[in-house]
Scaffold this active site. Structure first.
Site, PDB file in Angstrom:
ATOM      1  N   SER A  77       0.738  -1.290  -0.012  1.00  0.00           N
ATOM      2  CA  SER A  77      -0.045  -0.087  -0.003  1.00  0.00           C
ATOM      3  C   SER A  77       0.749   1.391  -0.007  1.00  0.00           C
ATOM      4  CB  SER A  77      -0.720   0.034   1.304  1.00  0.00           C
ATOM      5  OG  SER A  77      -1.926  -0.737   0.992  1.00  0.00           O
ATOM      6  N   VAL A 126       1.180  -3.723   3.859  1.00  0.00           N
ATOM      7  CA  VAL A 126       1.267  -4.941   4.870  1.00  0.00           C
ATOM      8  C   VAL A 126       2.520  -5.927   4.533  1.00  0.00           C
ATOM      9  CG1 VAL A 126      -1.458  -5.293   4.807  1.00  0.00           C
ATOM     10  CG2 VAL A 126      -0.169  -5.947   2.923  1.00  0.00           C
TER      11      VAL A 126
END
Lengths: 303, 303, 303, 303
Positions: free
Chosen positions: A63, A257
């Site tokens: 991300s 993540v």
């Protein structure tokens, strides 16, 4: 303050938390990463970079890529993305569809998946391939042409893309994805699958500490735009823990993540940390702890 | 009671409402239908059928197809669909994703789009092509091999399928679509695009009034299964107006945005009505009014 | 069919389920009830009543009271309650505030707590005290002046009324409670705390099987109103299990967390069952099983 | 930079926006305020204060009071409030009950109404009366014993308190209000009804710019606590526009529907602005514009 000594101190202080947390397991390629790794790097406005631990070990950008697509979408003073995506924290999970439905297909911000898909679609409309555009930018800023997409991670993500395909088709039903949905999701998946290390990530984020100037001195964003990206990072950059991150660390930051976090001290430095073990909101346990110590030792919180 | 006289009376009583409401306009092929049409047909257990008005004019089956895929999925005493879909009214719009997210990918009932996609996926796993299976059933029960898919409607639906693709990918992310997502949505779109008239629809629904027996006397569903489908129709068959429909009409019924409604009087008859003008919840204005009059005149409400 | 033999058969068939489930424990006064009790009573249109098991043992009326406040509010052809409450199943828990907020203070139906509070407020405006009005009605229909409020249960409920006070103040903020909020909640609590047995409850519900006629032959509701209450019971009468109840039992029914259920076979009889053990949706395990057997043996499902 | 000249420049630049927006009208006492007023005041760490426009005109403190109850609840190193209230932006309206229900009675942050009610309840448990405690603090910091509650506003609020009573009873149903609900709401209403001017508000907020030190030099909060309150202000202080406020202004700020905003430049100053016309999210139009100009002219954004 000697930066190398400082980083050594940070690592020593957070030692007990290295290896804590749970490695992301939604795709096999990420689940195999050894959790007992940790790296930190700091890039200074003069272009120098300091690091320690596993700071040259590549990890999955995930991300954090959303930050770069947003910056690229805004470059050349293009603010046309804003009617299509908001700037407010969401209060929902990063891949929730609930808010989208209540707000008619306008994602709350560019850092939840729905918002990032819209930004990717916009960027693809300008440059052709959003993932290639991110790769080019990272290579240039880090002066490292080796940075590349991890094909195993990309294939694994593509095989588990139903949630992102659902988000993208849903956005398309509100006319907020204009390109071909599978193609937009493919670009999104590839930008997330880029492998990078702390050194290169800190260098790639330095433009946010330099009021919008790139490595080569050219202007990417205006000082106002740069401040605004920093504001969006602070309020929305760490999933449903942005308040907690602001509270503990006090810096604009964007997490992924893969276990990486990129943080910015406006005017002073960019900091990249990496530890694969995540807390239950998806942020690196050791990474947040290290940034917490970093701002405590430097007193560089923005508050 | 003479059924032909009765139907004439119904049509006379609701005359002022024929043409009321708004024709579905989410796809061009439906938006062109003339709203000033109305038909009604009643099929009796002996296989005879009575009708009046535009009862031989074909219209788009749309969501009424969900009833037939459900019945086909349950045939041969196969109850294995139930762990994958509930039987409760939803309280949300027919194409909402909100409930799915809060209930982990299990649709509330087979008559919202998400539930129907799961049923189509299940049926496809059994028979290969769910839309072909529905077509075969309709042709056999109506003894009319001319019934077919309207290719214009199907093409128009396929070009506007983003919401259904979003639902199906979302279900797949919970492992509740097992087939190929675009293929399942294609079958779903084609079953919705079937063109049928009131006569044929009333005949095709007669098994629900005959406790599960088909036209040829063979058993499709057990009496218990038939009652249960009728119960699901009553509680969930008319989108977010099931309570209102039960309150006004008092019969199990399934509506579609093509303006058709199929209703069942257990043991007595099946009734098909059609009027293209819809109320704001997507049910035919003239159709609901006609069924309301029908139960008032016959006293055949189940309550 | 001999009704006494039939009821004996029903009890024999469901014997293994008597004592199953969990007694409501949100207030101490209910938590002490012995779960191994079960009663059933059937009242016929001629006013006779048959029963077996613990059918003369009183239990707490709880949400079944909502049915009587609704009927009383509608009596004398007063339909003025409907703009203030809907008739659709809710898809949410009985005491949820979520739906109210999204639909601007109009409860989905009269059988969720929010809707019942609105009905109680309305009835209080007509008759002064809604709980007294329900008591008078129950006593008259059952011809039993001993029926009364259980003061221990009422006191216990009043001490745990925060959720209902929240609902009522929330409704008042939309101007949908017009009386004094604590007073309306007090009346609501007292009507729920009425103690009644199966015999008396079956008799009290007989007007719903007699198309609106009371014990004394006077008309309470029109036939149309009676059908409509039955429709609301079927679609909304058993919390978030109305679909399941329609599917298994096939009768209009209203349950309460005291373990009672009142069901109606239009034109034929009313049935009251009681077993304190509840399933996870708040309906009596033995009670639902008994009604399931009752309709199977009589073939009196409405479907 | 001369602060008086700077403030004059700010007012000149935003002149066209003074009077824009809509005065809060949910209670009559607020609806009567003349929208064409504007004031701004800046308090410096040495205790001096500069102002211009209607900076000595009192206005209704409203939600800005939430900042002072939070600071008082945290004073003397008391962190025991945190298990009862979160620190994340909410993504919902300030008075929504939806999030509370999904998260079991724990408000997302101390600046939505539900969170503020919990903080008021906590503070009342420590000091007896939360509103009196806020008043004492404001008077001491501003060195102005005239600051007081506006009884008209308080009475008007009390007469329109249903939404807050609903929130408080709902919280009590989760055991997250421990005091008497009407008494807690009364204190909450009175703290919101305090009348204050820009001069006094800027002085009262100066401890947040002075790392926790009060006017008299005594320590109220630790530097770490102070930073954390600033972080909560930045992420949650301006209703559902916190992201927008961070993006435009780049300072921690807390707004109220009376039209006031208190902002903090850590280490440098506190700024109070007031303009009664609100945007659709409840923040002062002229106030936000003035703070935007203020950070642009000073370059004191934290980003």
């Amino acid at each position: 303050m000697d930066m190398d000594q400082l980083l050594a101190q940070v690592v020593q202080d957070i030692e007990p938390q290295i290896g804590s947390g749970v490695v992301a397991d939604y795709i096999p390629a990420l689940a195999q990463v050894d959790p007992a790794q940790f790296g930190i790097a700091v890039a200074l406005p003069d272009g120098s970079v300091h690091g320690t631990g596993d700071w040259t070990e590549p990890f999955s950008l995930q991300s954090i890529s959303k930050l770069f697509t947003l910056a690229l979408a805004l470059s050349e003073n293009d603010e046309s993305i804003w009617p299509r995506v908001g700037r407010e924290p969401s209060g929902n999970a990063f891949n929730s569809l609930v808010q989208l439905e209540y707000e008619n297909g306008i994602p709350r911000n560019p850092f939840i998946n729905a918002g990032a898909l819209v930004v990717t679609d916009h960027l693809a409309g300008v440059v052709g391939d959003a993932a290639d555009s991110v790769l080019d930018f990272l290579r240039a800023e880090a002066d490292n042409p080796q940075i590349d997409c991890d094909d195993d991670v990309a294939a694994s993500e593509a095989a588990h893309a139903d949630r992102n395909l659902a988000l993208a088709h849903f956005l398309a039903s509100y006319d907020n994805i204009r390109g071909d949905v599978p193609r937009v999701v493919d670009q999104y998946v590839r930008q997330c699958a880029i492998a990078i290390n702390c050194r290169d990530l800190a260098l790639a984020g330095l433009f946010l500490a330099r009021h919008g100037l790139r490595r080569d001195g050219s202007r990417m964003l205006s000082p106002g735009q740069t401040k605004r990206i920093n504001a969006v990072m602070l309020t929305c950059g760490t999933y449903d823990a942005a308040g907690e991150f602001a509270y503990r660390v006090g810096l604009p930051g964007k997490s992924g993540v893969g276990g990486g976090i990129l943080a910015v001290v406006p005017g002073r430095c960019s900091v990249a940390v990496w530890g694969p073990g995540l807390d239950k909101r998806g942020n690196s346990v050791a990474g947040v702890a290290a940034l917490d110590r970093f701002t405590a030792l430097t007193d560089w919180s923005v508050f």
